[in-house]
Scaffold this motif. Sequence first.
Motif, PDB file in Angstrom:
ATOM      1  N   ALA A   1       0.829  -1.081  -0.107  1.00  0.00           N
ATOM      2  CA  ALA A   1      -0.026   0.035   0.041  1.00  0.00           C
ATOM      3  C   ALA A   1       0.936   1.357  -0.245  1.00  0.00           C
ATOM      4  CB  ALA A   1      -1.081  -0.035   1.243  1.00  0.00           C
TER       5      ALA A   1
ATOM      6  N   GLY B   1      -8.614   3.134   3.291  1.00  0.00           N
ATOM      7  CA  GLY B   1      -7.540   2.428   3.801  1.00  0.00           C
ATOM      8  C   GLY B   1      -6.972   2.764   5.227  1.00  0.00           C
TER       9      GLY B   1
ATOM     10  N   THR C   1      -4.332   1.429  -2.289  1.00  0.00           N
ATOM     11  CA  THR C   1      -4.856   0.377  -1.347  1.00  0.00           C
ATOM     12  C   THR C   1      -4.838  -0.964  -2.295  1.00  0.00           C
ATOM     13  OG1 THR C   1      -6.850   0.960  -1.914  1.00  0.00           O
ATOM     14  CG2 THR C   1      -6.028   2.012   0.290  1.00  0.00           C
TER      15      THR C   1
END
Length: 368
Positions: free
Chosen positions: A162, A193, A179
Amino acid sequence: MNLPTSAPRVARSGRGAQSGFSLIELMVSLVLGLLVISAAGSLFLANRQVFASTETVNRIQENGRAAFEIMSRDVREAGSSPCFSLAAKSPINTLEGREGAWWTAFANGISGAVGSSNTSDSITLYMANRDNVRVTKHDNPSAVLDVTAMDQDLIDDINDNAPTMMVCNADVAVIFQATGTTGNGLGVLHNTGDQNCGQFFPGPKDANVSDYPCFMGAGGNPPAHGYCFTVPDGASSSECKDQGLSVANVTRIHAISWHVDKTSKQLIRSELIPNAAGTSAVARSGGTVAVAEGASEMSVTYKAADSNAFVSANQVADWRRVTAVRVELVLEAADGSMSDRDRRGVDGEMLERTLVNVITIRNREGVL
């Protein structure tokens, strides 16, 4: 009475007729031979020392040239992105940790620190120009940016780590946490996220967006509509609060830091990426390398657009106005194929050279 006659005398010949060197002649010959050998030996040793010193200096200069070539590329790219100079237009940061000092430095494109007796000066260059992919469609202010094909390493990194990324066009740039990717690897997701303030992108028409608490509307809720980066011909943009009319790209954010490790006497280059919280930076795995050996000191000074003088990092008033960097690097003969004696000069001190390079930053719109 006949007396016997004496035998005739025979001339001496062979080895008995030869005569050798006298002792004096032998000693003179030995002295002359020793003088010739001594002169030849001295000439050989002198030539060898000249050769060793030349090779050592050549190695120092070669290290310096290679180091300055790599460093120059990084400095020139300070503050760069696929769309515009970061110093000319500040990106909109939608991360929860956007107030961190690292992001302030990132917007400036460059920062530096003054060294001490144990550390050298250091310089850090910030940029968003790694793993660029073009946005093919974003006609709905949702959590998906359709992009051109990404390589597998980038897909794996987005899905596993991420990372912090930036999407930009000629008008606006937005920093966000990626994400995930779509199943076919042709889309970048930016759901809420861990660090994203929301899935909507603010645009240039959002007033006081930097004051929004995690990019919320006046009522404390995410805005009903967001910014769309790429609306293909024929696509609907009814949900877009505003839309971009130029090419958009998604890119990775990173920084390059340079310093001298005085203990190992190496010039170190480190690639940095924002940490998981987005508040500071960490070294990317495998991103730290020694560029030059024998580095004992590095001094870095900076020139602003409205000044003719180079000043140290603690005297820079506005990093956005820095247009040139002067790097002074001290390199000494490193331990390698040459012996310790070969690496020293006539005074017995280690051979060293001070090399200087002045580098101009390219990405300074409205300043140069």
